[in-house]
Design a protein around this motif. Sequence first.
Motif, PDB file in Angstrom:
ATOM      1  N   GLY A  74      -3.681   2.142  -8.036  1.00 23.00           N
ATOM      2  CA  GLY A  74      -3.811   1.020  -7.816  1.00 23.00           C
ATOM      3  C   GLY A  74      -4.681   0.019  -7.071  1.00 23.00           C
ATOM      4  O   GLY A  74      -6.105   0.583  -7.551  1.00 23.00           O
ATOM      5  N   ASP A 100      -3.046  -0.872  -2.110  1.00 24.73           N
ATOM      6  CA  ASP A 100      -1.592   0.482  -2.137  1.00 24.73           C
ATOM      7  C   ASP A 100      -1.555   1.277  -1.498  1.00 24.73           C
ATOM      8  O   ASP A 100      -0.792   1.930  -0.969  1.00 24.73           O
ATOM      9  CB  ASP A 100      -1.337   0.635  -3.406  1.00 24.73           C
ATOM     10  CG  ASP A 100      -1.178  -0.596  -4.217  1.00 24.73           C
ATOM     11  OD1 ASP A 100      -0.646  -1.812  -4.245  1.00 24.73           O
ATOM     12  OD2 ASP A 100      -2.570  -0.782  -5.246  1.00 24.73           O
ATOM     13  N   ASN A 101      -3.344   1.784  -1.080  1.00 23.48           N
ATOM     14  CA  ASN A 101      -3.623   3.841  -0.385  1.00 23.48           C
ATOM     15  C   ASN A 101      -4.418   2.852   0.723  1.00 23.48           C
ATOM     16  O   ASN A 101      -5.132   2.075   0.327  1.00 23.48           O
ATOM     17  CB  ASN A 101      -3.986   3.714  -1.611  1.00 23.48           C
ATOM     18  CG  ASN A 101      -3.297   4.334  -2.830  1.00 23.48           C
ATOM     19  OD1 ASN A 101      -1.850   4.125  -2.702  1.00 23.48           O
ATOM     20  ND2 ASN A 101      -4.297   3.986  -3.821  1.00 23.48           N
ATOM     21  N   GLY A 124       1.908   1.414   3.597  1.00 21.96           N
ATOM     22  CA  GLY A 124       1.420   1.659   2.486  1.00 21.96           C
ATOM     23  C   GLY A 124       1.231   3.665   1.938  1.00 21.96           C
ATOM     24  O   GLY A 124       1.741   4.160   3.249  1.00 21.96           O
TER      25      GLY A 124
END
Length: 354
Positions: free
Chosen positions: A117, A150-151, A172
């Motif tokens: 991601g 996402d991270n 997230g």
Amino acid sequence: MRELPVPPPDRCEPLAGMVARFGGTMDYHSAAGTIDTPVPTHATDEVRAFWRAEAQAETAPTFTAHLPGGRVFGAGIVLAPDGRSLARDVSLDFGKTPEEHWLLTHGKIRAPQPVSGTSAVIASTLGMGYGHWLLDELPRLLTLPRSGVDNLIAHANSPINRTALTEWGWTGTLLPPDRGAHYQCEQLVIPSLVGTIHQPVRCALDLISAFTASFHADTSPFGERIYVTRERARRRTVVNESALWAELERTGFVKVRLEDLGWPEQINAFRYAKAVVAPHGAGLANLVFCSPGTRVVELFNRAYVEGCFWRLAALQGLDYRPIVSTGPEPLGRALTANRLDITADLGAVRAALR
């Protein structure tokens, strides 16, 4: 099977060059510039001369970079996808030049952990501490897009960190920037440092001010005159604090232990203060919340006269007055001296508060 360690990077390069080599993009938001910080009027000639060489500084452009396959090692050190170089402009090692970065001469490091991601890195060196987190790391978070990530590689080890992430709306995955952590990200988003604790810039302070507006209260229980104590700290305590506190308490000061306060309480303690006395320490990063004209008296040991909060106070329009202990030794700023305790010059403190 356990993966074998890998060699560390052996050189540094500008992030823009790294991004170009590996097919990424750079989106610039502002150009480089220059900041002129007037030396404090209410400082001794000795301190004014010591800081005069730092009164002008160059500021870097701000940007958001996208690096396919980019790696992140430790506390936000950005590495090329092949691991051979580190990005010099977003991988700080305070007190050293990029060519002296500690990782370049380190032994083998952990093999990278693949992360799928889109990941963003806002973690910075020493960001586990409040002052560096507030002025180095938080502004990077505030420049990120609120979707498409996402991270997040960020320090979230304290309630204050987590309060900020919740207020910003992060839901997230958090990846911890531990010293030995090594991530290889499918897509890596890298916001620039928007100033640092050592060279704050106006746009970073404006971002922090706007972000924390929801924490403002109508009053502060600490009143208008606060003394920020380091009596529980392991370094840079005030040797003669009992005598200093006796002086301050008589003139209406309230002692504040920042480690006992939540973030909104810290913000409002400084927001409503009209006079702040404190030994040099991370808590003075909260000067970003002070109103123009607030009197600030900062106490130093002669061997470590670091001007970061002078520059912050100047940007905020504060009435800043540094007090340096007397002695025959020349003024210094060696990192090895930043643990030394401080003896407050009581007469100088009295004069600074008149």
